[in-house]
Design a protein around this motif. Structure first.
Motif, mmCIF file in Angstrom:
data_model
loop_
_atom_site.group_PDB
_atom_site.id
_atom_site.type_symbol
_atom_site.label_atom_id
_atom_site.label_comp_id
_atom_site.label_asym_id
_atom_site.label_seq_id
_atom_site.Cartn_x
_atom_site.Cartn_y
_atom_site.Cartn_z
ATOM 1 N N TYR A 50 -87.361 -24.839 -7.031
ATOM 2 C CA TYR A 50 -86.275 -25.229 -6.144
ATOM 3 C C TYR A 50 -85.207 -25.930 -6.969
ATOM 4 O O TYR A 50 -85.507 -26.777 -7.802
ATOM 5 C CB TYR A 50 -86.788 -26.175 -5.045
ATOM 6 C CG TYR A 50 -87.726 -25.498 -4.097
ATOM 7 C CD1 TYR A 50 -87.248 -24.819 -2.986
ATOM 8 C CD2 TYR A 50 -89.101 -25.509 -4.309
ATOM 9 C CE1 TYR A 50 -88.101 -24.182 -2.112
ATOM 10 C CE2 TYR A 50 -89.963 -24.879 -3.443
ATOM 11 C CZ TYR A 50 -89.449 -24.220 -2.347
ATOM 12 O OH TYR A 50 -90.303 -23.582 -1.487
ATOM 13 N N ALA A 51 -83.943 -25.588 -6.713
ATOM 14 C CA ALA A 51 -82.840 -26.181 -7.458
ATOM 15 C C ALA A 51 -81.570 -26.077 -6.625
ATOM 16 O O ALA A 51 -81.529 -25.427 -5.579
ATOM 17 C CB ALA A 51 -82.662 -25.469 -8.801
ATOM 18 N N THR A 52 -80.518 -26.715 -7.124
ATOM 19 C CA THR A 52 -79.208 -26.680 -6.484
ATOM 20 C C THR A 52 -78.272 -25.846 -7.342
ATOM 21 O O THR A 52 -78.258 -25.985 -8.569
ATOM 22 C CB THR A 52 -78.644 -28.102 -6.340
ATOM 23 O OG1 THR A 52 -79.600 -28.910 -5.652
ATOM 24 C CG2 THR A 52 -77.348 -28.101 -5.574
ATOM 25 N N VAL A 53 -77.491 -24.989 -6.714
ATOM 26 C CA VAL A 53 -76.543 -24.138 -7.438
ATOM 27 C C VAL A 53 -75.401 -25.011 -7.943
ATOM 28 O O VAL A 53 -74.788 -25.760 -7.182
ATOM 29 C CB VAL A 53 -76.003 -23.015 -6.520
ATOM 30 C CG1 VAL A 53 -74.950 -22.198 -7.240
ATOM 31 C CG2 VAL A 53 -77.136 -22.137 -6.050
ATOM 32 N N ALA A 65 -81.662 -28.437 -11.773
ATOM 33 C CA ALA A 65 -83.047 -28.619 -11.344
ATOM 34 C C ALA A 65 -83.458 -30.081 -11.313
ATOM 35 O O ALA A 65 -84.586 -30.400 -10.959
ATOM 36 C CB ALA A 65 -83.986 -27.842 -12.256
ATOM 37 N N GLY A 66 -82.581 -30.984 -11.688
ATOM 38 C CA GLY A 66 -82.886 -32.411 -11.703
ATOM 39 C C GLY A 66 -81.863 -33.122 -12.551
ATOM 40 O O GLY A 66 -80.945 -32.493 -13.100
ATOM 41 N N LEU A 71 -80.182 -25.093 -15.756
ATOM 42 C CA LEU A 71 -80.850 -23.861 -16.159
ATOM 43 C C LEU A 71 -79.982 -22.674 -15.779
ATOM 44 O O LEU A 71 -79.401 -22.632 -14.698
ATOM 45 C CB LEU A 71 -82.208 -23.748 -15.467
ATOM 46 C CG LEU A 71 -83.162 -24.923 -15.687
ATOM 47 C CD1 LEU A 71 -84.308 -24.865 -14.716
ATOM 48 C CD2 LEU A 71 -83.661 -24.921 -17.108
ATOM 49 N N LEU A 72 -79.928 -21.687 -16.666
ATOM 50 C CA LEU A 72 -79.160 -20.473 -16.421
ATOM 51 C C LEU A 72 -80.130 -19.375 -15.997
ATOM 52 O O LEU A 72 -81.054 -19.038 -16.737
ATOM 53 C CB LEU A 72 -78.396 -20.059 -17.681
ATOM 54 C CG LEU A 72 -77.426 -18.899 -17.533
ATOM 55 C CD1 LEU A 72 -76.304 -19.273 -16.572
ATOM 56 C CD2 LEU A 72 -76.860 -18.516 -18.886
ATOM 57 N N VAL A 91 -87.685 -30.377 -0.855
ATOM 58 C CA VAL A 91 -87.524 -31.040 -2.149
ATOM 59 C C VAL A 91 -87.622 -32.560 -2.035
ATOM 60 O O VAL A 91 -88.302 -33.201 -2.829
ATOM 61 C CB VAL A 91 -86.184 -30.621 -2.800
ATOM 62 C CG1 VAL A 91 -85.928 -31.389 -4.071
ATOM 63 C CG2 VAL A 91 -86.192 -29.129 -3.070
ATOM 64 N N HIS A 92 -86.956 -33.141 -1.062
ATOM 65 C CA HIS A 92 -86.886 -34.594 -0.959
ATOM 66 C C HIS A 92 -87.815 -35.167 0.104
ATOM 67 O O HIS A 92 -87.932 -36.379 0.229
ATOM 68 C CB HIS A 92 -85.446 -35.035 -0.657
ATOM 69 C CG HIS A 92 -84.462 -34.561 -1.676
ATOM 70 N ND1 HIS A 92 -84.470 -34.992 -2.981
ATOM 71 C CD2 HIS A 92 -83.435 -33.672 -1.589
ATOM 72 C CE1 HIS A 92 -83.491 -34.412 -3.651
ATOM 73 N NE2 HIS A 92 -82.851 -33.589 -2.828
ATOM 74 N N GLY A 93 -88.433 -34.312 0.901
ATOM 75 C CA GLY A 93 -89.324 -34.785 1.949
ATOM 76 C C GLY A 93 -88.583 -35.424 3.106
ATOM 77 O O GLY A 93 -89.149 -36.192 3.862
#
Length: 164
Positions: A50-53, A65-66, A71-72, A91-93
């Motif tokens: 899970y990540a944010t664009v 990713a944090g 990351l590409l 991701v954050h609950g």
């Protein structure tokens, strides 16, 4: 050739057409989903990360990713674009509750019973005996230690033999 001999081939070709049409439809939906990505969207990769664009390019996506981890990825490696509520929940609950005026269910049952004791059965004053009962009705734990019995001569029955 008769129609009966051609019927299995016609059914087979029709089934193949329907399967390829369904697969193409799914591929088109996935491509549309990937094209709707924009910076700030939460995504899940096909590998389960899970990540944010952060940035969207022609064939690649830069993901955050944090803290300090960028990351590409290839656009095809994005499995799902998530809604903000779903991304925050996973991701954050963070649970987004639409009913804020509803009653909340507590994490433990102690507030439901009205007692502060962690175990109501343990606070009972009656002892619990889990030992086996002997035929006389008294438990094995309560029985007095048996005194050694006086040796009695062994009585023989008809079938016994004395072996030495």
């Amino acid at each position: 050739m008769s129609l009966v001999t051609l019927l299995p081939f016609i059914v087979l070709i029709g089934a193949m057409f329907l399967m390829t049409r369904s697969a193409k439809k799914k591929q088109q939906q996935a491509a549309d989903m990937r094209n709707q990505m924009q910076p700030g969207s939460g995504v899940r990769t096909i590998g389960g990360m899970y990540a944010t664009v952060k940035e969207v390019n022609e064939d690649t996506v830069l993901l955050d990713a944090g803290p300090g981890v960028e990351l590409l990825f290839a656009k095809n490696s994005i499995g799902a674009v998530l809604t903000d509520d779903e991304y925050n929940r996973i991701v954050h609950g963070v649970e987004h509750d639409l009913k804020t005026d509803g009653d909340l269910v507590p994490d433990d049952a102690s507030s439901l019973t009205g007692t502060d004791a962690p175990d109501a059965a343990a606070s009972d004053d009656t002892p619990v005996d889990l030992g086996k009962k002997d035929p006389a009705g008294e438990s094995a734990a309560d029985a007095a230690p048996a005194e050694p019995a006086a040796e009695e001569p062994v009585k023989k029955s008809d079938g016994d033999t004395e072996a030495k």
